[in-house]
Write a protein that holds these residues in place. Structure first.
Motif, PDB file in Angstrom:
ATOM      1  N   HIS A  33      37.072  50.248  43.832  1.00 41.79           N
ATOM      2  CA  HIS A  33      36.634  48.942  43.362  1.00 41.79           C
ATOM      3  C   HIS A  33      35.172  48.663  43.712  1.00 41.79           C
ATOM      4  CE1 HIS A  33      40.623  47.926  42.100  1.00 41.79           C
ATOM      5  NE2 HIS A  33      41.120  48.085  43.307  1.00 41.79           N
ATOM      6  N   ASP A  36      33.026  46.792  41.126  1.00 40.29           N
ATOM      7  CA  ASP A  36      33.642  45.647  40.453  1.00 40.29           C
ATOM      8  C   ASP A  36      33.684  44.378  41.280  1.00 40.29           C
ATOM      9  OD1 ASP A  36      34.185  47.247  38.230  1.00 40.29           O
ATOM     10  OD2 ASP A  36      36.027  47.989  39.144  1.00 40.29           O
ATOM     11  N   PHE A  37      33.022  44.355  42.429  1.00 42.60           N
ATOM     12  CA  PHE A  37      33.117  43.187  43.298  1.00 42.60           C
ATOM     13  C   PHE A  37      32.057  42.143  42.967  1.00 42.60           C
ATOM     14  CE2 PHE A  37      35.899  45.597  46.090  1.00 42.60           C
ATOM     15  CZ  PHE A  37      36.707  44.611  46.591  1.00 42.60           C
ATOM     16  N   TYR A  40      33.760  35.899  41.566  1.00 39.45           N
ATOM     17  CA  TYR A  40      34.736  35.463  40.573  1.00 39.45           C
ATOM     18  C   TYR A  40      34.268  34.128  40.018  1.00 39.45           C
ATOM     19  CZ  TYR A  40      39.161  35.860  38.238  1.00 39.45           C
ATOM     20  OH  TYR A  40      40.126  36.029  37.273  1.00 39.45           O
ATOM     21  N   TYR A  46      41.933  36.473  33.504  1.00 37.01           N
ATOM     22  CA  TYR A  46      42.977  36.225  34.493  1.00 37.01           C
ATOM     23  C   TYR A  46      44.309  36.111  33.772  1.00 37.01           C
ATOM     24  CZ  TYR A  46      44.194  34.601  39.171  1.00 37.01           C
ATOM     25  OH  TYR A  46      44.686  34.479  40.428  1.00 37.01           O
ATOM     26  N   THR A 152      31.413  38.472  48.671  1.00 35.98           N
ATOM     27  CA  THR A 152      32.031  38.125  47.392  1.00 35.98           C
ATOM     28  C   THR A 152      33.243  37.231  47.614  1.00 35.98           C
ATOM     29  OG1 THR A 152      33.602  39.980  47.290  1.00 35.98           O
ATOM     30  CG2 THR A 152      31.360  40.391  46.495  1.00 35.98           C
ATOM     31  N   VAL A 154      36.060  37.541  45.966  1.00 37.09           N
ATOM     32  CA  VAL A 154      37.014  38.330  45.185  1.00 37.09           C
ATOM     33  C   VAL A 154      37.907  39.129  46.129  1.00 37.09           C
ATOM     34  CG1 VAL A 154      37.219  40.304  43.615  1.00 37.09           C
ATOM     35  CG2 VAL A 154      35.510  38.543  43.191  1.00 37.09           C
ATOM     36  N   TYR A 156      41.077  42.230  45.607  1.00 37.54           N
ATOM     37  CA  TYR A 156      41.946  43.003  44.728  1.00 37.54           C
ATOM     38  C   TYR A 156      43.331  42.982  45.370  1.00 37.54           C
ATOM     39  CZ  TYR A 156      38.453  44.491  41.465  1.00 37.54           C
ATOM     40  OH  TYR A 156      37.512  44.499  40.476  1.00 37.54           O
ATOM     41  N   ASN A 159      45.726  45.708  43.068  1.00 39.31           N
ATOM     42  CA  ASN A 159      44.884  46.177  41.966  1.00 39.31           C
ATOM     43  C   ASN A 159      44.547  45.107  40.929  1.00 39.31           C
ATOM     44  OD1 ASN A 159      44.269  48.894  42.640  1.00 39.31           O
ATOM     45  ND2 ASN A 159      46.365  49.471  42.121  1.00 39.31           N
ATOM     46  N   LYS A 161      42.279  41.819  40.144  1.00 38.88           N
ATOM     47  CA  LYS A 161      41.125  41.070  40.626  1.00 38.88           C
ATOM     48  C   LYS A 161      41.477  39.594  40.709  1.00 38.88           C
ATOM     49  CE  LYS A 161      36.155  40.588  39.766  1.00 38.88           C
ATOM     50  NZ  LYS A 161      35.035  40.956  38.860  1.00 38.88           N
ATOM     51  N   THR A 162      41.361  39.032  41.904  1.00 34.46           N
ATOM     52  CA  THR A 162      41.880  37.692  42.177  1.00 34.46           C
ATOM     53  C   THR A 162      40.842  36.882  42.949  1.00 34.46           C
ATOM     54  OG1 THR A 162      44.084  38.685  42.365  1.00 34.46           O
ATOM     55  CG2 THR A 162      43.827  36.437  43.179  1.00 34.46           C
TER      56      THR A 162
END
Length: 204
Positions: A33, A36-37, A40, A46, A152, A154, A156, A159, A161-162
């Protein structure tokens, strides 16, 4: 002759050490990941079908209140109520129905209580792995994986992304996380009782 052999040995040793360090650095960078951070910022990707958290908390008999500091609502902008204390301090943390306890530094910030991720993971029975180059913390149990990165908002979560309510930050060789996120994410809820943070397992 002995000098030459010794020279070759130490030369080979340092070459191998450098290669190991390089391999570790690349492994940190190549965390699944790593790229991808981003913060959010929206909920367009979502998937509400997989995030019906009201049903989730009803199932575990936990009240949902936007003013509750110990509930992770998987949202970025929420109004939270008063924290149990407002200045950074050492706090005793305990697991309910267990002798396990920990004296740890807790930092109130951004209407959250921040705790050291690796320390809390050990207390709650999760394995942790920290990647210092990328400042990524990975927590795992039998059925849960949580991954965070410093700076961040964020996570995971298995898996997916939250969003988390405030940005994780690096301090004292650990990643500090909102207590609502790490406790709820690992199946617990934190309660403030008699100057102690007590972690209780979700009822199911």
């Amino acid at each position: 002759m002995l000098f030459l052999l010794g020279g070759n040995f130490f030369s080979q040793y340092f070459v191998n050490a450098d290669a190991d360090d390089h391999h570790k650095h690349e492994r940190y960078k190549e965390h699944k990941h790593y790229e991808d951070f981003d913060d959010y910022e929206d909920h367009e990707d979502y998937d509400d079908d997989h995030h019906d958290y009201e049903e989730y908390y009803d199932y575990y008999e936990i009240p949902i209140q936007n003013s509750t500091w110990n509930i992770w609502l998987r949202e970025t902008s929420i109004t939270k109520g008063e924290l149990p204390f407002t200045e950074a301090r050492k706090v005793l943390l305990k697991c309910e129905n267990s002798s396990d306890e920990l004296l740890s530094y807790v930092i109130p910030s951004e209407n959250e209580l921040f705790v050291a991720g690796q320390d809390i993971a050990r207390l709650l029975g999760a394995e942790s792995r920290f990647y210092p180059t990328s400042q990524i913390l990975e927590l795992t149990t039998i059925d849960t994986e949580l991954i965070f990165r410093s700076g961040t908002n964020v996570a995971y979560e298995n898996n997916i992304k939250t969003p988390i309510p405030a940005k994780a930050f690096y301090m004292n060789q650990d990643l500090y996380l909102p207590i609502s996120v790490i406790s709820n994410g690992l199946g617990f809820i934190a309660e403030w009782q008699d100057d102690t943070l007590i972690f209780k397992k979700f009822n199911n």
